[in-house]
Scaffold this active site. Structure first.
Site, short mmCIF file in Angstrom:
data_model
loop_
_atom_site.label_atom_id
_atom_site.label_comp_id
_atom_site.label_asym_id
_atom_site.label_seq_id
_atom_site.Cartn_x
_atom_site.Cartn_y
_atom_site.Cartn_z
N TYR A 31 0.76 -1.40 0.01
CA TYR A 31 -0.05 -0.17 0.04
C TYR A 31 1.06 1.27 0.23
O TYR A 31 1.98 0.90 0.19
CB TYR A 31 -0.80 -0.02 1.19
CG TYR A 31 -0.06 0.46 2.50
CD1 TYR A 31 -0.51 1.62 3.00
CD2 TYR A 31 0.69 -0.76 3.03
CE1 TYR A 31 0.35 1.97 4.22
CE2 TYR A 31 1.23 -0.31 4.39
CZ TYR A 31 1.14 1.00 4.92
OH TYR A 31 1.84 1.31 6.14
N LYS A 145 6.73 -1.82 1.91
CA LYS A 145 5.60 -1.39 2.47
C LYS A 145 4.32 -2.27 2.21
O LYS A 145 3.36 -2.21 1.72
CB LYS A 145 5.35 -0.05 1.72
CG LYS A 145 4.30 0.96 2.93
CD LYS A 145 4.51 2.25 2.19
CE LYS A 145 3.38 3.32 3.12
NZ LYS A 145 3.98 3.54 4.42
N GLU A 177 13.26 2.46 13.53
CA GLU A 177 12.43 3.43 12.96
C GLU A 177 11.16 3.63 14.04
O GLU A 177 11.25 2.81 14.82
CB GLU A 177 11.89 3.10 11.54
CG GLU A 177 11.33 1.83 11.46
CD GLU A 177 11.06 1.55 10.01
OE1 GLU A 177 10.93 2.29 9.15
OE2 GLU A 177 10.58 0.29 9.67
N LEU A 201 11.84 1.18 6.51
CA LEU A 201 10.98 1.58 5.32
C LEU A 201 11.77 2.91 4.97
O LEU A 201 11.78 3.69 5.72
CB LEU A 201 9.74 1.87 5.52
CG LEU A 201 8.93 2.38 4.28
CD1 LEU A 201 8.91 1.00 3.20
CD2 LEU A 201 7.52 2.96 4.59
#
Length: 295
Positions: A31, A145, A177, A201
């Site tokens: 997505y 993702k 992250e 990511l």
């Protein structure tokens, strides 16, 4: 609300998802979330390139081009009369009887999208946020993702239950992250962030911020740092499509720097705001930018 599904624009009554969609059954899909400012899609090509890359990495044969995806995103913005918010695009492997292996080549991917109002969280930009560190128990392909977000959901909930706005993933003592963001620390005028590899990511806003830092002559080091090092940073912030550049004033209940958003964070916020289709001032009065259109 008007939705997109495999070439059609549908209202809420017409929109449906099969119980045999592999995205629903396995989280077998990818997505993107694309921010909309003043009706304009922001960094849309970068988001769509990453969507196609993510689909390729998990071997979904997506036939859409970037131009086609950009066009349907624009159509969603217009159909939903969106001024500020975001477009959500999702691609799953398709609808097939439940089996772990991929379905046959006759099964087509399912592409859906929608556009929703989502104002900028100005108060959080101004006042800063609290973060809580959590163990990173996710899989080792965080560069994709994907729809498999249960680890992120549990981390965000843990942070929420501790009155924090974001979780900070730590694996083997190293900061990776946020649960829905990238993390940055500033020490003695140098900007640090985890390198773009399989553990994080590579956020689109992350990339924008790194370029802005270089434009502002802020030294950048893409190097992993520990939680202990994070706690003694002079400044700390996280970035994402919707959180933009959010200062962190406490981490695990411990004050970061002076306990207020730092000077370099403010400079990055102002630089970020200036290059938007509709810049909105963020930061101390002397650093505020005008509310006029970006050049």
């Amino acid at each position: 609300m008007i939705y997109f599904k495999n070439g059609e624009y549908l209202d809420e009554q017409q929109m449906n998802v099969s119980v045999n969609d592999r995205g629903y059954v396995f989280g077998d899909g990818v997505y993107e979330v694309i921010k909309v400012y003043d009706g304009a899609l922001y960094t849309v090509e970068e988001h769509l390139e990453r969507l196609l890359e993510s689909a390729e990495k998990i071997r979904i044969p997506l036939s859409y081009t970037i131009e086609q995806l950009k066009d349907l995103s624009k159509q969603l913005v217009e159909a939903n009369q969106l001024t500020i918010g975001h477009v959500y695009l999702q691609v799953t492997r398709g609808v097939a009887p439940r089996a772990h292996q991929f379905p046959g080549s006759d099964v087509e991917p399912v592409v859906i999208g929608y556009a929703v109002n989502n104002p900028r969280p100005i108060e959080q930009f101004e006042m800063g946020a609290a973060m809580k560190s959590v163990d990173d128990m996710r899989w080792l392909r965080c560069d994709i993702k994907s729809l498999n977000l249960l680890g992120n959901v549990l981390a965000k909930q843990e942070a929420f239950e501790s009155d924090c706005q974001e979780a900070l993933f730590v694996r083997d003592g190293v900061v990776r992250e946020g649960s829905s963001s990238n993390a940055f620390g500033i020490k003695e005028g140098v900007l640090y962030t985890h390198p773009a590899n399989n553990f994080i990511l590579n956020g689109i806003t992350r990339r924008v911020v790194l370029q802005l830092a270089r434009d502002l002559d802020i030294p950048v080091v893409e190097q992993a740092f520990t939680l202990e090092e994070a706690l003694v940073m002079d400044e700390f912030f996280f970035t994402s499509t919707n959180s933009e550049i959010t200062p962190v004033i406490t981490l695990d209940g411990k004050q970061i720097g002076n306990g207020v958003p730092g000077l370099l964070t403010r400079k990055l916020q102002s630089a970020f705001s200036r290059q938007l289709p509709m810049p909105i001032a963020v930061g101390h009065a002397e650093e505020r930018v005008s509310n006029g259109s970006a050049s």
